[in-house]
Design a protein around this motif. Structure first.
Motif, PDB file in Angstrom:
ATOM      1  N   PRO A 172       0.795  -1.239   0.000  1.00 20.85           N
ATOM      2  CA  PRO A 172       0.000   0.000   0.000  1.00 20.85           C
ATOM      3  C   PRO A 172       0.826   1.288   0.000  1.00 20.85           C
ATOM      4  O   PRO A 172       0.405   2.295  -0.562  1.00 20.85           O
ATOM      5  CB  PRO A 172      -0.818  -0.102   1.287  1.00 20.85           C
ATOM      6  N   LEU A 173       2.006   1.295   0.600  1.00 26.02           N
ATOM      7  CA  LEU A 173       2.804   2.523   0.659  1.00 26.02           C
ATOM      8  C   LEU A 173       3.842   2.636  -0.463  1.00 26.02           C
ATOM      9  O   LEU A 173       4.531   3.650  -0.577  1.00 26.02           O
ATOM     10  CB  LEU A 173       3.520   2.610   2.009  1.00 26.02           C
ATOM     11  N   TYR A 174       3.947   1.609  -1.288  1.00 24.54           N
ATOM     12  CA  TYR A 174       4.991   1.598  -2.321  1.00 24.54           C
ATOM     13  C   TYR A 174       4.855   2.780  -3.280  1.00 24.54           C
ATOM     14  O   TYR A 174       5.828   3.497  -3.532  1.00 24.54           O
ATOM     15  CB  TYR A 174       4.963   0.280  -3.093  1.00 24.54           C
ATOM     16  N   GLU A 175       3.661   2.973  -3.831  1.00 31.43           N
ATOM     17  CA  GLU A 175       3.466   4.066  -4.792  1.00 31.43           C
ATOM     18  C   GLU A 175       3.708   5.423  -4.150  1.00 31.43           C
ATOM     19  O   GLU A 175       4.276   6.320  -4.768  1.00 31.43           O
ATOM     20  CB  GLU A 175       2.058   4.006  -5.398  1.00 31.43           C
ATOM     21  N   GLU A 176       3.304   5.581  -2.901  1.00 30.30           N
ATOM     22  CA  GLU A 176       3.541   6.842  -2.190  1.00 30.30           C
ATOM     23  C   GLU A 176       5.037   7.094  -2.014  1.00 30.30           C
ATOM     24  O   GLU A 176       5.526   8.206  -2.217  1.00 30.30           O
ATOM     25  CB  GLU A 176       2.845   6.800  -0.836  1.00 30.30           C
ATOM     26  N   ALA A 177       5.773   6.064  -1.648  1.00 31.51           N
ATOM     27  CA  ALA A 177       7.224   6.201  -1.473  1.00 31.51           C
ATOM     28  C   ALA A 177       7.908   6.533  -2.799  1.00 31.51           C
ATOM     29  O   ALA A 177       8.806   7.385  -2.844  1.00 31.51           O
ATOM     30  CB  ALA A 177       7.807   4.917  -0.884  1.00 31.51           C
ATOM     31  N   MET A 178       7.481   5.895  -3.870  1.00 32.06           N
ATOM     32  CA  MET A 178       8.080   6.155  -5.178  1.00 32.06           C
ATOM     33  C   MET A 178       7.772   7.584  -5.646  1.00 32.06           C
ATOM     34  O   MET A 178       8.624   8.248  -6.229  1.00 32.06           O
ATOM     35  CB  MET A 178       7.592   5.131  -6.202  1.00 32.06           C
ATOM     36  N   ALA A 179       6.554   8.065  -5.388  1.00 34.56           N
ATOM     37  CA  ALA A 179       6.189   9.427  -5.771  1.00 34.56           C
ATOM     38  C   ALA A 179       7.013  10.446  -4.989  1.00 34.56           C
ATOM     39  O   ALA A 179       7.462  11.458  -5.547  1.00 34.56           O
ATOM     40  CB  ALA A 179       4.698   9.655  -5.545  1.00 34.56           C
ATOM     41  N   LEU A 180       7.233  10.199  -3.711  1.00 31.30           N
ATOM     42  CA  LEU A 180       8.029  11.102  -2.889  1.00 31.30           C
ATOM     43  C   LEU A 180       9.472  11.140  -3.387  1.00 31.30           C
ATOM     44  O   LEU A 180      10.067  12.213  -3.527  1.00 31.30           O
ATOM     45  CB  LEU A 180       7.988  10.677  -1.426  1.00 31.30           C
ATOM     46  N   GLU A 181      10.020   9.981  -3.683  1.00 28.63           N
ATOM     47  CA  GLU A 181      11.393   9.910  -4.178  1.00 28.63           C
ATOM     48  C   GLU A 181      11.526  10.655  -5.508  1.00 28.63           C
ATOM     49  O   GLU A 181      12.466  11.425  -5.716  1.00 28.63           O
ATOM     50  CB  GLU A 181      11.791   8.434  -4.328  1.00 28.63           C
ATOM     51  N   LEU A 182      10.574  10.473  -6.416  1.00 31.83           N
ATOM     52  CA  LEU A 182      10.606  11.158  -7.700  1.00 31.83           C
ATOM     53  C   LEU A 182      10.458  12.663  -7.524  1.00 31.83           C
ATOM     54  O   LEU A 182      11.121  13.448  -8.216  1.00 31.83           O
ATOM     55  CB  LEU A 182       9.509  10.621  -8.619  1.00 31.83           C
ATOM     56  N   THR A 183       9.628  13.084  -6.588  1.00 29.46           N
ATOM     57  CA  THR A 183       9.454  14.508  -6.310  1.00 29.46           C
ATOM     58  C   THR A 183      10.756  15.130  -5.831  1.00 29.46           C
ATOM     59  O   THR A 183      11.147  16.208  -6.301  1.00 29.46           O
ATOM     60  CB  THR A 183       8.338  14.722  -5.266  1.00 29.46           C
ATOM     61  N   VAL A 184      11.444  14.465  -4.924  1.00 29.49           N
ATOM     62  CA  VAL A 184      12.714  14.986  -4.418  1.00 29.49           C
ATOM     63  C   VAL A 184      13.729  15.062  -5.552  1.00 29.49           C
ATOM     64  O   VAL A 184      14.439  16.062  -5.700  1.00 29.49           O
ATOM     65  CB  VAL A 184      13.238  14.134  -3.241  1.00 29.49           C
ATOM     66  N   ARG A 185      13.808  14.033  -6.389  1.00 35.50           N
ATOM     67  CA  ARG A 185      14.737  14.049  -7.529  1.00 35.50           C
ATOM     68  C   ARG A 185      14.432  15.226  -8.461  1.00 35.50           C
ATOM     69  O   ARG A 185      15.338  15.922  -8.919  1.00 35.50           O
ATOM     70  CB  ARG A 185      14.657  12.744  -8.315  1.00 35.50           C
ATOM     71  N   THR A 186      13.143  15.439  -8.747  1.00 35.80           N
ATOM     72  CA  THR A 186      12.735  16.508  -9.654  1.00 35.80           C
ATOM     73  C   THR A 186      13.045  17.880  -9.064  1.00 35.80           C
ATOM     74  O   THR A 186      13.562  18.762  -9.769  1.00 35.80           O
ATOM     75  CB  THR A 186      11.234  16.382  -9.972  1.00 35.80           C
ATOM     76  N   LEU A 187      12.743  18.068  -7.784  1.00 35.37           N
ATOM     77  CA  LEU A 187      13.036  19.345  -7.135  1.00 35.37           C
ATOM     78  C   LEU A 187      14.531  19.629  -7.101  1.00 35.37           C
ATOM     79  O   LEU A 187      14.968  20.757  -7.352  1.00 35.37           O
ATOM     80  CB  LEU A 187      12.458  19.368  -5.726  1.00 35.37           C
ATOM     81  N   ARG A 188      15.325  18.613  -6.787  1.00 37.48           N
ATOM     82  CA  ARG A 188      16.781  18.801  -6.755  1.00 37.48           C
ATOM     83  C   ARG A 188      17.286  19.199  -8.139  1.00 37.48           C
ATOM     84  O   ARG A 188      18.121  20.099  -8.268  1.00 37.48           O
ATOM     85  CB  ARG A 188      17.482  17.540  -6.266  1.00 37.48           C
ATOM     86  N   HIS A 189      16.781  18.545  -9.168  1.00 36.96           N
ATOM     87  CA  HIS A 189      17.193  18.867 -10.541  1.00 36.96           C
ATOM     88  C   HIS A 189      16.818  20.313 -10.882  1.00 36.96           C
ATOM     89  O   HIS A 189      17.625  21.054 -11.437  1.00 36.96           O
ATOM     90  CB  HIS A 189      16.543  17.888 -11.526  1.00 36.96           C
ATOM     91  N   ALA A 190      15.595  20.726 -10.515  1.00 39.74           N
ATOM     92  CA  ALA A 190      15.140  22.090 -10.787  1.00 39.74           C
ATOM     93  C   ALA A 190      15.973  23.131 -10.041  1.00 39.74           C
ATOM     94  O   ALA A 190      16.121  24.261 -10.510  1.00 39.74           O
ATOM     95  CB  ALA A 190      13.665  22.232 -10.409  1.00 39.74           C
ATOM     96  N   GLN A 191      16.528  22.749  -8.895  1.00 41.71           N
ATOM     97  CA  GLN A 191      17.366  23.643  -8.098  1.00 41.71           C
ATOM     98  C   GLN A 191      18.824  23.628  -8.558  1.00 41.71           C
ATOM     99  O   GLN A 191      19.656  24.310  -7.974  1.00 41.71           O
ATOM    100  CB  GLN A 191      17.297  23.247  -6.625  1.00 41.71           C
ATOM    101  N   GLY A 192      19.112  22.837  -9.567  1.00 42.95           N
ATOM    102  CA  GLY A 192      20.478  22.749 -10.066  1.00 42.95           C
ATOM    103  C   GLY A 192      21.373  21.829  -9.252  1.00 42.95           C
ATOM    104  O   GLY A 192      22.589  21.838  -9.407  1.00 42.95           O
ATOM    105  N   LYS A 193      20.761  21.034  -8.372  1.00 40.18           N
ATOM    106  CA  LYS A 193      21.521  20.076  -7.570  1.00 40.18           C
ATOM    107  C   LYS A 193      21.640  18.757  -8.317  1.00 40.18           C
ATOM    108  O   LYS A 193      20.794  18.424  -9.146  1.00 40.18           O
ATOM    109  CB  LYS A 193      20.822  19.819  -6.231  1.00 40.18           C
ATOM    110  N   LYS A 194      22.664  18.007  -7.999  1.00 40.04           N
ATOM    111  CA  LYS A 194      22.847  16.693  -8.608  1.00 40.04           C
ATOM    112  C   LYS A 194      22.139  15.636  -7.775  1.00 40.04           C
ATOM    113  O   LYS A 194      21.962  15.784  -6.569  1.00 40.04           O
ATOM    114  CB  LYS A 194      24.326  16.358  -8.716  1.00 40.04           C
ATOM    115  N   ASN A 195      21.729  14.570  -8.449  1.00 38.27           N
ATOM    116  CA  ASN A 195      21.182  13.386  -7.810  1.00 38.27           C
ATOM    117  C   ASN A 195      22.254  12.309  -7.861  1.00 38.27           C
ATOM    118  O   ASN A 195      23.197  12.403  -8.662  1.00 38.27           O
ATOM    119  CB  ASN A 195      19.906  12.931  -8.524  1.00 38.27           C
TER     120      ASN A 195
END
Length: 69
Positions: free
Chosen positions: A12-35
């Motif tokens: 039940p929490l898998y999709e939520e965890a994956m969405a959170l991880e993708l959000t952090v990756r996207t925000l870091r990229h938008a901020q010019g940070k590396k993943n």
């Protein structure tokens, strides 16, 4: 006895965890940070970027990354 609570597809929490991880990756990229995948695995830069990524992920979950060791 089938009491497997590991987080994996179908949990039940898998999709939520994956969405959170993708959000952090996207925000870091938008901020010019590396993943972590943007630097050579196992390099000193990878260690630094991975730690920063985990701290940002912890922050996104509502934690205080300054409280981490």
């Amino acid at each position: 006895m089938d009491n497997d609570d590991r987080l994996r597809p179908g949990h039940p929490l898998y999709e939520e965890a994956m969405a959170l991880e993708l959000t952090v990756r996207t925000l870091r990229h938008a901020q010019g940070k590396k993943n972590p995948e943007d630097v050579l695995y196992g390099s000193p830069a990878w260690d630094v970027v991975s730690e920063q990524f985990v701290r940002d992920l912890y922050r996104a979950m509502g934690g205080d990354p300054n409280a981490l060791p």
